[in-house]
Design a protein around this motif. Sequence first.
Motif, PDB file in Angstrom:
ATOM      1  N   ARG A 134      -0.379   2.072 -19.680  1.00 22.32           N
ATOM      2  CA  ARG A 134      -1.039   2.570 -18.159  1.00 22.32           C
ATOM      3  C   ARG A 134      -1.505   1.552 -17.355  1.00 22.32           C
ATOM      4  O   ARG A 134      -1.390   1.472 -16.372  1.00 22.32           O
ATOM      5  CB  ARG A 134      -1.796   3.726 -18.630  1.00 22.32           C
ATOM      6  N   LEU A 135      -2.466   0.646 -18.217  1.00 21.39           N
ATOM      7  CA  LEU A 135      -3.029  -0.433 -17.507  1.00 21.39           C
ATOM      8  C   LEU A 135      -2.136  -1.357 -16.791  1.00 21.39           C
ATOM      9  O   LEU A 135      -2.246  -1.889 -15.719  1.00 21.39           O
ATOM     10  CB  LEU A 135      -4.070  -0.966 -18.517  1.00 21.39           C
ATOM     11  N   GLN A 136      -1.114  -1.894 -17.705  1.00 19.79           N
ATOM     12  CA  GLN A 136       0.062  -2.428 -17.186  1.00 19.79           C
ATOM     13  C   GLN A 136       0.798  -2.022 -15.974  1.00 19.79           C
ATOM     14  O   GLN A 136       1.103  -2.644 -14.896  1.00 19.79           O
ATOM     15  CB  GLN A 136       0.943  -2.973 -18.322  1.00 19.79           C
ATOM     16  N   VAL A 137       1.018  -0.774 -16.088  1.00 25.10           N
ATOM     17  CA  VAL A 137       1.680  -0.083 -14.868  1.00 25.10           C
ATOM     18  C   VAL A 137       0.695  -0.106 -13.550  1.00 25.10           C
ATOM     19  O   VAL A 137       0.900  -0.220 -12.584  1.00 25.10           O
ATOM     20  CB  VAL A 137       1.973   1.372 -15.109  1.00 25.10           C
ATOM     21  N   ALA A 138      -0.556   0.031 -13.931  1.00 24.03           N
ATOM     22  CA  ALA A 138      -1.455   0.030 -12.851  1.00 24.03           C
ATOM     23  C   ALA A 138      -1.578  -1.428 -11.905  1.00 24.03           C
ATOM     24  O   ALA A 138      -1.480  -1.591 -10.905  1.00 24.03           O
ATOM     25  CB  ALA A 138      -2.865   0.479 -13.195  1.00 24.03           C
ATOM     26  N   LYS A 139      -1.383  -2.285 -13.001  1.00 24.15           N
ATOM     27  CA  LYS A 139      -1.392  -3.879 -12.407  1.00 24.15           C
ATOM     28  C   LYS A 139      -0.035  -3.940 -11.808  1.00 24.15           C
ATOM     29  O   LYS A 139      -0.108  -4.295 -10.625  1.00 24.15           O
ATOM     30  CB  LYS A 139      -1.287  -4.655 -13.705  1.00 24.15           C
ATOM     31  N   MET A 140       0.864  -3.664 -12.259  1.00 25.95           N
ATOM     32  CA  MET A 140       2.170  -3.856 -11.487  1.00 25.95           C
ATOM     33  C   MET A 140       2.370  -2.965  -9.961  1.00 25.95           C
ATOM     34  O   MET A 140       2.718  -3.541  -9.222  1.00 25.95           O
ATOM     35  CB  MET A 140       3.304  -3.362 -12.264  1.00 25.95           C
ATOM     36  N   LEU A 141       1.770  -1.872 -10.021  1.00 25.18           N
ATOM     37  CA  LEU A 141       1.610  -0.950  -8.825  1.00 25.18           C
ATOM     38  C   LEU A 141       0.831  -1.762  -7.933  1.00 25.18           C
ATOM     39  O   LEU A 141       1.140  -2.029  -6.777  1.00 25.18           O
ATOM     40  CB  LEU A 141       1.159   0.427  -9.233  1.00 25.18           C
ATOM     41  N   LYS A 142      -0.256  -2.483  -8.585  1.00 21.41           N
ATOM     42  CA  LYS A 142      -1.101  -2.966  -7.400  1.00 21.41           C
ATOM     43  C   LYS A 142      -0.634  -4.212  -6.917  1.00 21.41           C
ATOM     44  O   LYS A 142      -0.920  -4.682  -5.588  1.00 21.41           O
ATOM     45  CB  LYS A 142      -2.674  -3.491  -8.072  1.00 21.41           C
ATOM     46  N   GLU A 143       0.431  -4.776  -7.717  1.00 23.39           N
ATOM     47  CA  GLU A 143       1.085  -5.885  -7.364  1.00 23.39           C
ATOM     48  C   GLU A 143       2.364  -5.649  -6.533  1.00 23.39           C
ATOM     49  O   GLU A 143       2.807  -6.433  -5.809  1.00 23.39           O
ATOM     50  CB  GLU A 143       1.708  -6.966  -8.404  1.00 23.39           C
ATOM     51  N   GLY A 144       2.459  -4.443  -6.046  1.00 19.74           N
ATOM     52  CA  GLY A 144       3.593  -4.077  -5.413  1.00 19.74           C
ATOM     53  C   GLY A 144       4.917  -3.775  -5.923  1.00 19.74           C
ATOM     54  O   GLY A 144       5.919  -3.800  -5.113  1.00 19.74           O
ATOM     55  N   ASN A 145       5.054  -3.812  -7.110  1.00 19.73           N
ATOM     56  CA  ASN A 145       6.290  -3.661  -7.829  1.00 19.73           C
ATOM     57  C   ASN A 145       6.905  -2.203  -7.567  1.00 19.73           C
ATOM     58  O   ASN A 145       6.109  -1.343  -7.420  1.00 19.73           O
ATOM     59  CB  ASN A 145       6.144  -3.945  -9.375  1.00 19.73           C
ATOM     60  N   THR A 146       8.121  -2.157  -7.681  1.00 14.02           N
ATOM     61  CA  THR A 146       8.855  -0.833  -7.476  1.00 14.02           C
ATOM     62  C   THR A 146       8.892   0.050  -8.793  1.00 14.02           C
ATOM     63  O   THR A 146       8.699  -0.635  -9.710  1.00 14.02           O
ATOM     64  CB  THR A 146      10.422  -0.949  -7.089  1.00 14.02           C
ATOM     65  N   TYR A 147       8.898   1.296  -8.737  1.00 13.83           N
ATOM     66  CA  TYR A 147       9.144   2.081 -10.035  1.00 13.83           C
ATOM     67  C   TYR A 147      10.169   1.626 -10.991  1.00 13.83           C
ATOM     68  O   TYR A 147      10.039   1.905 -12.044  1.00 13.83           O
ATOM     69  CB  TYR A 147       9.465   3.346  -9.560  1.00 13.83           C
ATOM     70  N   HIS A 148      11.407   1.244 -10.310  1.00 13.98           N
ATOM     71  CA  HIS A 148      12.313   0.871 -11.119  1.00 13.98           C
ATOM     72  C   HIS A 148      11.886  -0.482 -12.092  1.00 13.98           C
ATOM     73  O   HIS A 148      12.056  -0.436 -13.260  1.00 13.98           O
ATOM     74  CB  HIS A 148      13.666   0.564 -10.269  1.00 13.98           C
ATOM     75  N   THR A 162       4.724   8.907 -15.806  1.00 15.50           N
ATOM     76  CA  THR A 162       3.528   8.149 -16.125  1.00 15.50           C
ATOM     77  C   THR A 162       3.337   7.415 -14.881  1.00 15.50           C
ATOM     78  O   THR A 162       2.005   6.940 -14.452  1.00 15.50           O
ATOM     79  CB  THR A 162       3.748   7.224 -17.499  1.00 15.50           C
ATOM     80  N   ILE A 163       4.107   6.774 -14.240  1.00 16.91           N
ATOM     81  CA  ILE A 163       4.074   5.804 -13.268  1.00 16.91           C
ATOM     82  C   ILE A 163       3.450   6.556 -11.964  1.00 16.91           C
ATOM     83  O   ILE A 163       2.525   6.040 -11.461  1.00 16.91           O
ATOM     84  CB  ILE A 163       5.309   5.374 -12.482  1.00 16.91           C
ATOM     85  N   SER A 164       3.739   7.798 -11.652  1.00 15.07           N
ATOM     86  CA  SER A 164       3.231   8.647 -10.730  1.00 15.07           C
ATOM     87  C   SER A 164       1.821   9.019 -11.009  1.00 15.07           C
ATOM     88  O   SER A 164       0.986   9.060 -10.008  1.00 15.07           O
ATOM     89  CB  SER A 164       4.222   9.895 -10.688  1.00 15.07           C
ATOM     90  N   ARG A 165       1.534   9.433 -12.417  1.00 20.61           N
ATOM     91  CA  ARG A 165       0.258   9.555 -12.774  1.00 20.61           C
ATOM     92  C   ARG A 165      -0.925   8.659 -12.460  1.00 20.61           C
ATOM     93  O   ARG A 165      -1.894   8.669 -12.124  1.00 20.61           O
ATOM     94  CB  ARG A 165       0.027  10.001 -14.088  1.00 20.61           C
ATOM     95  N   VAL A 166      -0.361   7.510 -12.891  1.00 19.18           N
ATOM     96  CA  VAL A 166      -1.148   6.206 -12.795  1.00 19.18           C
ATOM     97  C   VAL A 166      -1.284   5.798 -11.124  1.00 19.18           C
ATOM     98  O   VAL A 166      -2.461   5.711 -10.646  1.00 19.18           O
ATOM     99  CB  VAL A 166      -0.395   4.918 -13.361  1.00 19.18           C
ATOM    100  N   LYS A 167      -0.400   6.016 -10.321  1.00 16.15           N
ATOM    101  CA  LYS A 167      -0.384   5.721  -9.095  1.00 16.15           C
ATOM    102  C   LYS A 167      -1.363   6.852  -8.287  1.00 16.15           C
ATOM    103  O   LYS A 167      -2.058   6.517  -7.451  1.00 16.15           O
ATOM    104  CB  LYS A 167       1.042   5.893  -8.522  1.00 16.15           C
ATOM    105  N   ARG A 168      -1.441   7.938  -8.886  1.00 17.72           N
ATOM    106  CA  ARG A 168      -2.396   8.884  -8.166  1.00 17.72           C
ATOM    107  C   ARG A 168      -3.614   8.659  -8.560  1.00 17.72           C
ATOM    108  O   ARG A 168      -4.513   8.804  -7.720  1.00 17.72           O
ATOM    109  CB  ARG A 168      -1.729  10.590  -8.833  1.00 17.72           C
ATOM    110  N   SER A 169      -3.945   8.088  -9.686  1.00 17.80           N
ATOM    111  CA  SER A 169      -5.309   7.432  -9.991  1.00 17.80           C
ATOM    112  C   SER A 169      -5.680   6.469  -9.206  1.00 17.80           C
ATOM    113  O   SER A 169      -6.794   6.486  -8.774  1.00 17.80           O
ATOM    114  CB  SER A 169      -5.394   7.263 -11.627  1.00 17.80           C
TER     115      SER A 169
END
Length: 98
Positions: free
Chosen positions: A46-60, A72-79
């Motif tokens: 989840r922490l890695q997902v958050a980091k990657m979302l913050k960096e602008g990476n795609t869900y894929h 999981t990605i959606s939950r982290v993005k919601r947070s």
Amino acid sequence: MQIDKLRGKELDQLFKSILSLETLEECYLFFDDLCTVNEIQSLAQRLQVAKMLKEGNTYHKIETETGASTATISRVKRSLNYGNDAYDIVLERIKEEK
């Protein structure tokens, strides 16, 4: 906060225990005793997902690199969007350490 429902002596004790850890090795030992391997992997993921979302990476890309489900990605993005900004705090602090 969702966690407010759990507030109390036991949760305070858990968080104080985590805050008392002084080294990375102590963290490894404590979390190895406290959690299952799957629980630790889920938290790290989840922490890695958050980091990657913050960096602008795609869900894929996130799904491919981390193995996280889109749920999981959606939950982290919601947070990240509607949470307590804790991911931002932590990610900024660990970035500063490098």
